[in-house]
Structures are given as C-alpha cells and as structure tokens.
Design a protein around this motif. Structure first.
Motif, short mmCIF file in Angstrom:
data_model
loop_
_atom_site.label_atom_id
_atom_site.label_comp_id
_atom_site.label_asym_id
_atom_site.label_seq_id
_atom_site.Cartn_x
_atom_site.Cartn_y
_atom_site.Cartn_z
N ARG A 105 15.02 3.19 -1.92
CA ARG A 105 16.22 2.65 -2.55
C ARG A 105 16.27 1.13 -2.44
NH1 ARG A 105 19.23 5.87 -5.01
NH2 ARG A 105 19.25 8.10 -4.54
N ALA A 106 15.54 0.56 -1.52
CA ALA A 106 15.57 -0.89 -1.34
C ALA A 106 14.52 -1.60 -2.19
CB ALA A 106 15.33 -1.24 0.14
N GLU A 107 13.85 -0.89 -3.10
CA GLU A 107 12.77 -1.51 -3.87
C GLU A 107 13.29 -2.65 -4.74
OE1 GLU A 107 8.49 -1.10 -4.93
OE2 GLU A 107 9.86 -1.25 -3.23
N TYR A 108 12.46 -3.69 -4.84
CA TYR A 108 12.84 -4.90 -5.56
C TYR A 108 12.95 -4.63 -7.07
CZ TYR A 108 12.77 -9.71 -7.26
OH TYR A 108 13.07 -10.88 -7.90
N GLY A 109 13.88 -5.32 -7.72
CA GLY A 109 14.20 -5.06 -9.11
C GLY A 109 13.05 -5.17 -10.08
N SER A 110 12.19 -6.17 -9.94
CA SER A 110 11.05 -6.30 -10.85
C SER A 110 10.08 -5.14 -10.69
CB SER A 110 10.32 -7.63 -10.59
OG SER A 110 11.12 -8.72 -10.98
N ASN A 111 9.89 -4.68 -9.46
CA ASN A 111 9.03 -3.52 -9.23
C ASN A 111 9.60 -2.28 -9.90
OD1 ASN A 111 7.99 -5.48 -7.53
ND2 ASN A 111 8.41 -4.37 -5.65
N GLY A 135 19.93 3.91 6.94
CA GLY A 135 19.71 3.19 5.69
C GLY A 135 18.26 2.81 5.44
N ARG A 136 17.36 3.19 6.35
CA ARG A 136 15.93 2.94 6.13
C ARG A 136 15.35 4.04 5.25
NH1 ARG A 136 12.81 2.69 11.52
NH2 ARG A 136 13.31 4.88 11.41
N LEU A 137 14.19 3.78 4.64
CA LEU A 137 13.49 4.85 3.96
C LEU A 137 13.18 5.95 4.96
CD1 LEU A 137 10.78 4.64 1.27
CD2 LEU A 137 10.32 6.01 3.30
N ASP A 138 13.54 7.18 4.62
CA ASP A 138 13.38 8.32 5.52
C ASP A 138 11.93 8.78 5.49
OD1 ASP A 138 13.38 10.83 6.79
OD2 ASP A 138 15.44 11.24 6.18
N SER A 139 11.19 8.48 6.55
CA SER A 139 9.77 8.81 6.57
C SER A 139 9.52 10.32 6.60
CB SER A 139 9.09 8.14 7.77
OG SER A 139 9.71 8.52 8.98
N THR A 140 10.42 11.08 7.20
CA THR A 140 10.28 12.53 7.19
C THR A 140 10.41 13.08 5.77
OG1 THR A 140 11.17 12.70 9.43
CG2 THR A 140 11.18 14.70 8.10
N ALA A 141 11.38 12.55 5.03
CA ALA A 141 11.55 12.94 3.63
C ALA A 141 10.35 12.52 2.80
CB ALA A 141 12.83 12.34 3.08
N LEU A 164 17.74 -5.18 6.10
CA LEU A 164 16.98 -3.98 6.41
C LEU A 164 15.49 -4.28 6.60
CD1 LEU A 164 16.57 -0.78 6.30
CD2 LEU A 164 16.25 -1.12 3.84
N VAL A 165 14.86 -3.62 7.58
CA VAL A 165 13.41 -3.64 7.74
C VAL A 165 12.93 -2.20 7.68
CG1 VAL A 165 11.47 -4.30 9.20
CG2 VAL A 165 13.54 -5.71 9.20
N ASP A 312 24.37 -5.13 6.15
CA ASP A 312 22.94 -4.97 6.42
C ASP A 312 22.66 -3.62 7.05
OD1 ASP A 312 22.34 -7.65 5.54
OD2 ASP A 312 23.33 -8.32 7.37
N GLN A 313 21.64 -2.95 6.55
CA GLN A 313 21.30 -1.61 7.02
C GLN A 313 20.08 -1.65 7.94
OE1 GLN A 313 21.16 0.10 2.88
NE2 GLN A 313 22.56 1.58 3.78
N GLY A 314 19.78 -0.48 8.53
CA GLY A 314 18.58 -0.34 9.34
C GLY A 314 18.85 -0.37 10.83
N THR A 315 17.86 0.06 11.59
CA THR A 315 17.95 0.00 13.04
C THR A 315 17.49 -1.35 13.56
OG1 THR A 315 15.75 1.04 13.15
CG2 THR A 315 17.66 2.49 13.32
N GLN A 316 16.47 -1.91 12.93
CA GLN A 316 16.02 -3.28 13.21
C GLN A 316 16.44 -4.13 12.02
OE1 GLN A 316 11.79 -3.83 13.06
NE2 GLN A 316 11.92 -6.04 13.33
#
Length: 390
Positions: A105-111, A135-141, A164-165, A312-316
């Motif tokens: 979901r955090a992918e850059y607009g041009s991409n 809010g990070r990309l869910d690696s399990t998913a 987010l990182v 801002d999202q994420g754990t780090q």
C-alpha cells in the motif's frame, strides 16, 4: 559528528531551516565545487575532452555507489533520476495475461502508474498485499499470496508520504525462497540510513542522488544482482548498452551496463560521486543513527501538541515525519513554516494511491530532517506549529 563543521560546509543551512530532505537534501560545498569545476572544465576544453580527462573519477563513481549499498561496481548503472532507473528495471521484465504483480500500500505513485499501464497492456494482475497491524507490508500475507503466477514483488522501502520502514529483509527472504524477482524502490532510504542489498536480498534496487544522499538533482542509479540478469531484457537498447555484431544482430554489454545510456551529465555524475563519498566518509551507521533520532525527536514533540496528529506508520520509523493540524488546511501550515524560512512540503494522495484507498489522511505536512539539522531547528519548527494549533 562535528555538526557545526558540517553545517559550515553546507551553504543552505544559513538563514533557513531545511526540513525537506525527503524532497531534496542540501548539497555540501565540496559537492558544489565538484559540479562547477567540471562545468568550467567543459567550457574551457570541450565536453568530450573533459569527460576523457576525468574518466578515472567518473569510473570510480560506480565502485563508490556499490560500496555504499553492499554490491559490486559492475552491478550499477547510472540514470538521470530514480524513476527512470526503476522503469528500466521494471520494463525489463516480461508480463503475460494472468501474471501477478505483488506490491504494498505504500508503493510510490509513479510505480503504481507503471503497474496499471502494464496490467492494461498485458493482462497482468496487480495484487496489493495487506498491511500488518502496525501499517507495514504484512510479510506473512505476502508469503501466502506468492504462487506460480507471481512475476514480480515490487516494494517501496520507505514511502514518500510518511515515516514507515517496510520489512524489506523479510520480504527478500520470502522472494528468494520462492524464486520471484524483487524490485526495491529505495529512493527515500539510501542516504538516510544503512541499506545493504546483500542483507536485504532484493534483485534490483533503485535510488536517487538528490534526497538524503545530498547529491545534485538529475542523478539516480539502478543496482541489479548479477544472477538476476538472465531474467531481464532491457526495454531500450543503444550504443552504450549493447555491441553490434557486424551483421543484423547485437549482444548486450556485461552486467548492469546493459541498462546504460551513452549521454550523461558528467558534472552531475561527479557531484553524485562527491555526495556518496561524503556519506561513506561520515559512515552510514552514524548518519542513520542521527537522522532517525532527529525524526523521533520531532515526532515526539509534535505528538504532545494539542490539535496536532502525526500519521507515520510502522514499528521502526525513519526521519520522515507527517502531521496534520486540526482545523487548519495543510497548505496553510506549510506556508506558515515557509514564512519563518522553514522548508517543508506536503503529501498528495496521488503519490501513494493504494495507501489512499484505506487512509483518508492526505494532504499532510511532511517534515524530513537529516543529520546536519540541529535540535534547535527542530524546536523552531515545533514552535511555529504549536502557535498554529493553539
């Protein structure tokens, strides 16, 4: 770090507070001198002749970039910006009907626009991997979604619109195990904190020179893992990227050079090299530690202000800080800071389209300190925002 010495060597720190390093960092005097010296050399003896004279220094740029990100010099190609570098990597892959492009979901607009165009042209499918609770990309998913139809995993390490990182090393472990190409957009991370392609396990990485690396605008690069080259057919071919076979055929140049273009602004290339060498000399561990600490300080100071919310999202979380002031348009917040000579910018929903589908938060004011900023500058920005929120 001797912060005061670094600031004396950074002309832009005089008279203003620069908290827009996620847009474009401030160049050092050394980088500025390097760029202007080559332009003067071109004016004095000619552009081709200047490039020939500085060939060794230009060539060293590839090795310095490789050292910065943990790769090899022959795995690096130079571009005029990160988006062109990313496009060169993405469009070197072949997609067919039913293929799946997995992204976050955090992918850059041009991409995202490139994914949409490719889906329209080829019948490939775009799959947005869900976020985890932080809010990070869910690696399990992600692991559950990868199957024989997956042609690419494309992820932004750090989004343009927040702190987010993403867990890229975990993503790399999953893609390597599945044998799926992994394209990492590291535009907002390279130069901000340590980035190591071997630890991450990506197959392709793109970055820019102008942001946290503090290089000139009009610079970027692509890194391609050597054993990923057999999956890639560059979209464009020219004299720098391939050799004519004397008949009706050609062969690609070895390594990442097959993505290269013949014409480059060598003053910018040398400026990029100067910025990279400065980062190497200072040490990315130290740069990252200070940049992230300043981002954390700014975020904590804003979080306690009444009527101010950070998003801002994420754990780090990194040194990009986004916030909103209740009842005040974001553009007015940015303008108030600008009147006090504080550089910031604002986020746009169209720059992170998939994120905007689930978070109706944009526009936000985006503040992005870097290691040469001071705690006093953080205080000054917070004071201005506090005055608006009262």
């Amino acid at each position: 770090m001797d912060i005061e010495a670094l600031r004396r060597e950074t002309p832009g720190t005089t008279g203003r507070v620069h908290l827009n390093n996620a847009g474009a960092g401030l160049m050092s005097r050394q980088t500025l001198r390097t760029i202007t010296a080559h332009l003067e050399l071109e004016a004095a003896i000619g552009g081709y002749e200047a490039a020939d004279q500085e060939q060794a220094r230009i060539g060293a740029t590839y090795g310095n970039i490789a050292e910065l990100i943990g790769g090899r010099a022959d795995e690096v190609a130079l571009f005029d910006n990160s988006t062109h570098a990313w496009s060169a990597a993405f469009h070197a892959l072949e997609f067919s009907p039913g293929d799946r492009i997995l992204t976050g979901r955090a992918e850059y607009g041009s991409n995202v626009l490139a994914y949409l165009q490719t889906a329209r042209r080829t019948g490939a499918e775009i799959v947005v991997v869900p976020d985890d609770a932080a809010g990070r990309l869910d690696s399990t998913a992600l692991a559950a979604l990868i199957d024989e139809r997956t042609a690419l995993v494309g992820v932004s390490h750090v989004p343009t619109s927040g702190g987010l990182v993403n867990p890229v090393a975990e993503i790399g472990r999953i893609t390597r195990a599945a044998g799926v190409p992994f394209l990492l957009d590291a535009t907002q991370s390279v130069g901000q904190f340590p980035v190591d392609v071997r630890e991450i396990g990506c197959d392709m990485l793109t970055a820019t020179g102008r942001k946290f690396l503090r290089g000139p605008r009009g610079t970027g690069f692509l890194w391609v893992r050597s054993d990923a080259l057999d999956r890639l057919e560059p979209f464009g071919v020219e004299l720098e990227s391939a050799s004519w076979d004397g008949g009706r055929g050609f062969t690609w140049q070895p390594g990442a050079q097959r993505f290269a273009t013949w014409e480059m602004a060598y003053s910018n290339v040398l400026g990029l090299d100067s910025a990279v060498r400065q980062a190497l000399d200072l040490g990315m561990d130290r740069i990252g530690e200070r940049a992230l600490a300043l981002g954390d300080l700014l975020r904590r100071r804003l979080d306690v202000l009444p009527g101010v919310t950070t998003h801002d999202q994420g754990t780090q979380k990194c040194a990009i800080v986004t916030a909103k002031v209740d009842g005040i348009p974001t553009a007015d917040v940015a303008a108030a800071l600008a009147r006090q000579h504080i550089n910031v910018t604002t986020t746009v929903a169209g720059h992170t389209q998939f994120d905007s589908e689930v978070r109706d938060v944009h526009p936000l004011v985006r503040l992005s300190p870097h290691y040469y900023n001071t705690e006093a500058e953080i205080d000054r920005a917070v004071e201005v925002i506090a005055g608006l929120s009262r």
